[in-house]
Design an enzyme around this catalytic site. Sequence first.
Site, PDB file in Angstrom:
ATOM      1  N   ALA A  11       8.298   3.807  -5.280  1.00 19.78           N
ATOM      2  CA  ALA A  11       9.025   4.495  -6.350  1.00 19.78           C
ATOM      3  C   ALA A  11       8.901   6.017  -6.290  1.00 19.78           C
ATOM      4  O   ALA A  11       9.646   6.725  -6.951  1.00 19.78           O
ATOM      5  CB  ALA A  11       8.542   4.000  -7.712  1.00 19.78           C
ATOM      6  N   ARG A  16       5.905  16.006  -1.232  1.00 17.93           N
ATOM      7  CA  ARG A  16       5.370  16.744  -0.089  1.00 17.93           C
ATOM      8  C   ARG A  16       6.282  16.686   1.144  1.00 17.93           C
ATOM      9  O   ARG A  16       6.108  17.438   2.088  1.00 17.93           O
ATOM     10  CB  ARG A  16       3.956  16.204   0.247  1.00 17.93           C
ATOM     11  CG  ARG A  16       2.926  16.560  -0.809  1.00 17.93           C
ATOM     12  CD  ARG A  16       1.650  15.731  -0.675  1.00 17.93           C
ATOM     13  NE  ARG A  16       1.790  14.383  -1.255  1.00 17.93           N
ATOM     14  CZ  ARG A  16       0.819  13.469  -1.280  1.00 17.93           C
ATOM     15  NH1 ARG A  16      -0.349  13.735  -0.745  1.00 17.93           N
ATOM     16  NH2 ARG A  16       1.027  12.280  -1.821  1.00 17.93           N
ATOM     17  N   GLN A  73      10.256   1.376 -11.798  1.00 20.18           N
ATOM     18  CA  GLN A  73       9.258   2.200 -12.487  1.00 20.18           C
ATOM     19  C   GLN A  73      10.000   3.462 -12.924  1.00 20.18           C
ATOM     20  O   GLN A  73      10.330   4.308 -12.096  1.00 20.18           O
ATOM     21  CB  GLN A  73       8.111   2.547 -11.527  1.00 20.18           C
ATOM     22  CG  GLN A  73       6.977   3.314 -12.170  1.00 20.18           C
ATOM     23  CD  GLN A  73       5.997   3.879 -11.152  1.00 20.18           C
ATOM     24  OE1 GLN A  73       6.334   4.084  -9.989  1.00 20.18           O
ATOM     25  NE2 GLN A  73       4.790   4.167 -11.605  1.00 20.18           N
ATOM     26  N   GLY A  78       1.828   7.011 -11.434  1.00 18.46           N
ATOM     27  CA  GLY A  78       0.713   6.700 -10.541  1.00 18.46           C
ATOM     28  C   GLY A  78       0.827   5.300  -9.954  1.00 18.46           C
ATOM     29  O   GLY A  78       1.625   4.484 -10.413  1.00 18.46           O
ATOM     30  N   THR A  79      -0.002   5.045  -8.936  1.00 20.13           N
ATOM     31  CA  THR A  79       0.106   3.775  -8.205  1.00 20.13           C
ATOM     32  C   THR A  79      -0.310   2.573  -9.074  1.00 20.13           C
ATOM     33  O   THR A  79       0.239   1.478  -8.917  1.00 20.13           O
ATOM     34  CB  THR A  79      -0.740   3.816  -6.916  1.00 20.13           C
ATOM     35  OG1 THR A  79      -2.052   4.310  -7.233  1.00 20.13           O
ATOM     36  CG2 THR A  79      -0.125   4.725  -5.869  1.00 20.13           C
ATOM     37  N   GLY A 140      -7.897   8.705  -0.187  1.00 21.81           N
ATOM     38  CA  GLY A 140      -8.971   8.271  -1.077  1.00 21.81           C
ATOM     39  C   GLY A 140     -10.163   7.841  -0.223  1.00 21.81           C
ATOM     40  O   GLY A 140      -9.993   7.308   0.872  1.00 21.81           O
ATOM     41  N   GLU A 155     -10.312   9.643  -5.151  1.00 23.06           N
ATOM     42  CA  GLU A 155      -9.195  10.372  -4.528  1.00 23.06           C
ATOM     43  C   GLU A 155      -9.692  11.704  -3.980  1.00 23.06           C
ATOM     44  O   GLU A 155     -10.612  12.307  -4.548  1.00 23.06           O
ATOM     45  CB  GLU A 155      -8.084  10.611  -5.557  1.00 23.06           C
ATOM     46  CG  GLU A 155      -7.292   9.388  -5.894  1.00 23.06           C
ATOM     47  CD  GLU A 155      -6.751   8.676  -4.660  1.00 23.06           C
ATOM     48  OE1 GLU A 155      -5.905   9.253  -3.966  1.00 23.06           O
ATOM     49  OE2 GLU A 155      -7.199   7.545  -4.371  1.00 23.06           O
ATOM     50  N   ASN A 170      -9.417   4.841   2.106  1.00 21.82           N
ATOM     51  CA  ASN A 170      -8.593   3.783   1.525  1.00 21.82           C
ATOM     52  C   ASN A 170      -7.232   3.844   2.212  1.00 21.82           C
ATOM     53  O   ASN A 170      -6.561   4.864   2.176  1.00 21.82           O
ATOM     54  CB  ASN A 170      -8.454   4.046   0.022  1.00 21.82           C
ATOM     55  CG  ASN A 170      -7.412   3.144  -0.624  1.00 21.82           C
ATOM     56  OD1 ASN A 170      -7.109   2.070  -0.116  1.00 21.82           O
ATOM     57  ND2 ASN A 170      -6.877   3.605  -1.748  1.00 21.82           N
ATOM     58  N   ASN A 228       2.839  11.381   4.101  1.00 19.49           N
ATOM     59  CA  ASN A 228       3.123  12.154   2.891  1.00 19.49           C
ATOM     60  C   ASN A 228       3.909  13.420   3.186  1.00 19.49           C
ATOM     61  O   ASN A 228       4.473  14.027   2.288  1.00 19.49           O
ATOM     62  CB  ASN A 228       1.817  12.521   2.180  1.00 19.49           C
ATOM     63  CG  ASN A 228       1.093  11.286   1.665  1.00 19.49           C
ATOM     64  OD1 ASN A 228       1.717  10.332   1.221  1.00 19.49           O
ATOM     65  ND2 ASN A 228      -0.220  11.294   1.755  1.00 19.49           N
TER      66      ASN A 228
HETATM   67  C1  UD1 Z   1      -2.688   6.730  -1.961  1.00 20.11           C
HETATM   68  C2  UD1 Z   1      -4.031   6.297  -2.549  1.00 20.11           C
HETATM   69  C3  UD1 Z   1      -5.134   6.804  -1.638  1.00 20.11           C
HETATM   70  C4  UD1 Z   1      -4.924   6.268  -0.218  1.00 20.11           C
HETATM   71  C5  UD1 Z   1      -3.509   6.611   0.293  1.00 20.11           C
HETATM   72  C6  UD1 Z   1      -3.256   5.858   1.582  1.00 20.11           C
HETATM   73  C7  UD1 Z   1      -3.779   6.241  -4.971  1.00 20.11           C
HETATM   74  C8  UD1 Z   1      -4.053   6.928  -6.254  1.00 20.11           C
HETATM   75  N1  UD1 Z   1      -4.182   6.863  -3.869  1.00 20.11           N
HETATM   76  O1  UD1 Z   1      -2.640   8.142  -1.995  1.00 20.11           O
HETATM   77  O2  UD1 Z   1      -6.392   6.372  -2.120  1.00 20.11           O
HETATM   78  O3  UD1 Z   1      -5.909   6.818   0.636  1.00 20.11           O
HETATM   79  O4  UD1 Z   1      -2.523   6.201  -0.648  1.00 20.11           O
HETATM   80  O5  UD1 Z   1      -2.046   6.278   2.173  1.00 20.11           O
HETATM   81  O6  UD1 Z   1      -3.257   5.157  -4.981  1.00 20.11           O
HETATM   82  N2  UD1 Z   1       4.142   5.328  -5.788  1.00 20.11           N
HETATM   83  C9  UD1 Z   1       4.901   4.686  -6.746  1.00 20.11           C
HETATM   84  N3  UD1 Z   1       4.815   5.101  -8.021  1.00 20.11           N
HETATM   85  C10 UD1 Z   1       3.983   6.102  -8.419  1.00 20.11           C
HETATM   86  C11 UD1 Z   1       3.200   6.753  -7.427  1.00 20.11           C
HETATM   87  C12 UD1 Z   1       3.305   6.321  -6.121  1.00 20.11           C
HETATM   88  O7  UD1 Z   1       5.659   3.766  -6.436  1.00 20.11           O
HETATM   89  O8  UD1 Z   1       3.944   6.400  -9.630  1.00 20.11           O
HETATM   90  C13 UD1 Z   1       4.259   4.875  -4.387  1.00 20.11           C
HETATM   91  C14 UD1 Z   1       4.785   5.945  -3.438  1.00 20.11           C
HETATM   92  O9  UD1 Z   1       6.191   5.853  -3.303  1.00 20.11           O
HETATM   93  C15 UD1 Z   1       4.061   5.624  -2.143  1.00 20.11           C
HETATM   94  C16 UD1 Z   1       2.794   4.896  -2.587  1.00 20.11           C
HETATM   95  O10 UD1 Z   1       2.979   4.533  -3.936  1.00 20.11           O
HETATM   96  O11 UD1 Z   1       4.818   4.752  -1.321  1.00 20.11           O
HETATM   97  C17 UD1 Z   1       1.533   5.773  -2.462  1.00 20.11           C
HETATM   98  O12 UD1 Z   1       1.725   6.959  -3.235  1.00 20.11           O
HETATM   99  P1  UD1 Z   1       1.342   8.385  -2.684  1.00 20.11           P
HETATM  100  O13 UD1 Z   1       1.718   9.386  -3.677  1.00 20.11           O
HETATM  101  O14 UD1 Z   1       1.804   8.549  -1.305  1.00 20.11           O
HETATM  102  O15 UD1 Z   1      -0.263   8.243  -2.698  1.00 20.11           O
HETATM  103  P2  UD1 Z   1      -1.289   9.014  -1.758  1.00 20.11           P
HETATM  104  O16 UD1 Z   1      -1.534  10.353  -2.316  1.00 20.11           O
HETATM  105  O17 UD1 Z   1      -0.875   8.920  -0.357  1.00 20.11           O
HETATM  106 MG    MG Z   2       0.856   8.365   0.561  1.00 21.67          MG
END
Ligand code: UD1
Ligand code: MG
Length: 459
Positions: A11, A16, A73, A78-79, A140, A155, A170, A228
């Site tokens: 989502a 970046r 979403q 956040g994830t 993370g 994180e 992670n 990213n």
């Molecule tokens: C995330 C992890 C981090 C891990 C890394 C691995 C979290 C908080 N952090 O960080 O620990 O090392 O991935 O690559 O989970 N997304 C949504 N909705 C949201 C936010 C994100 O669907 O509200 C999706 C994004 O589209 C993406 C994925 O979740 O595909 C991960 O999100 P991203 O922002 O890339 O997290 P990282 O900072 O990479």
């Molecule tokens: Mg990521």
Amino acid sequence: MSNRFAVILAAGQGTRMKSKLYKVLHPVCGKPMVQHVVDQVKQLQFSDIVVIVGHGAEQVRTQLGDEITYTVQEEQLGTGHAVLQAEQLLATKKGVTVVLCGDTPLVTAETIEALLSYHEQEKALATVLTAHAEDPSGYGRIVRNGNGHVERIVEHKDASDSEKTIQEINTGTYCFDNQALFKALQNVGNQNVQGEYYLPDVIEILKNEGEKIAAYQTDSFEETLGVNDRVALAESERIMKERINKKWMREGVSIIDPSNTYISADAKIGQDTIIYPGSMIMGSSILGSDCIIGPHSEIIDSKVGDGTTIKQSVVHQSSIGNDVSIGPFAHIRPLSSIEDEVRVGNFVEIKKTSMGQRSKASHLSYIGDAEIGADVNLGCGSITVNYDGVNKYLTKVEDGAFIGCNSNLIAPVTVGKNAYVAAGSTITDDVPEEALSVARARQVNKEGYVTKINKKKNN
Ligand code: UD1
Ligand code: MG
């Protein structure tokens, strides 16, 4: 085996990336990142595959198709919040849920399966897929206690200086007991540097409840690369390209310079085909055996038979037979069908045209919207005049016809079987079978003309 569910997070906008295109739709080896993840997941048995969409929801749905369940979403908080969007669909079900990120295109079905097996064998409530990273920044970190058990995930942005030195990261792929996951998600807060609801916080919550948490460390950091930004995108392209090229070399394809050869994840290539540098075989192209491709050829969504040569040329959405010779410097545009032993030579453009067996267009031609029979010779500079500025019309050249050099065939028009068109003709009417058609002004020689002019000048 208990029920298995997959949740794929897709989502985010991908700030970046600094792009108009949503992050998970950025292609790696010609295929959007999230499609790579879905294709790997589909190789395993899941009773539901749920993709969380938000930014670019429509485009993501169009890309992935309707074999998948989607939930939206609305706001990207956040994830953890992202996974919570699947609550209605999954929360009451019993089983194991694998969560994956749509931005980790290199993850493989084998690794997901190994993670699932480890999770089941350990009888854990949550198992996180981790990896050792030479440069862990941005990821993370896995915080383990004195006994080596996973305590929590911190994180990068929230980590202390000492936590930042941890190199176990992670990967963003996890297995959870499904019901425990949705219960724990209720308790995830957003008290952190980014003000987001983090999925990894579920680990600490379950741990504090005394539940068993496991970590499965894969030895392939490369496979877990999270994209990213564009630097990581290029890195994942490099790794994916290498993976695909090695696979085909092991299958008997010669690749002269693998670092400079680009093959899509969905392409197929037969044995003893040789691919020269600078070539791209994209989309779902299928190449036969004993072909010579390149240097510098681009083949997109096309089918190529056996023993065919395509040098310094572009072939797009077309079908090419066996023992065909294309190029150097030819352009085969969509919806063309080139049969066995045809020759298409230098600076020839073919569009929406069928060419029968052994026919030739060897030099400097445009052949569009045409049906060319077998054993036809299209002389140097033959042109189908297919467009009157409003509509396109069909040119037919029947078997065995011979079109002289620099002829225009003004469509709609048919040149009959074995007919000849004299060089330099502009053909506006059908030519009957076996006829010779000459359509140009007859040559007139004015004897002594220049001598006369020169005499006048000197007087
Ligand atoms: C995330 C992890 C981090 C891990 C890394 C691995 C979290 C908080 N952090 O960080 O620990 O090392 O991935 O690559 O989970 N997304 C949504 N909705 C949201 C936010 C994100 O669907 O509200 C999706 C994004 O589209 C993406 C994925 O979740 O595909 C991960 O999100 P991203 O922002 O890339 O997290 P990282 O900072 O990479
Ligand atoms: Mg990521």
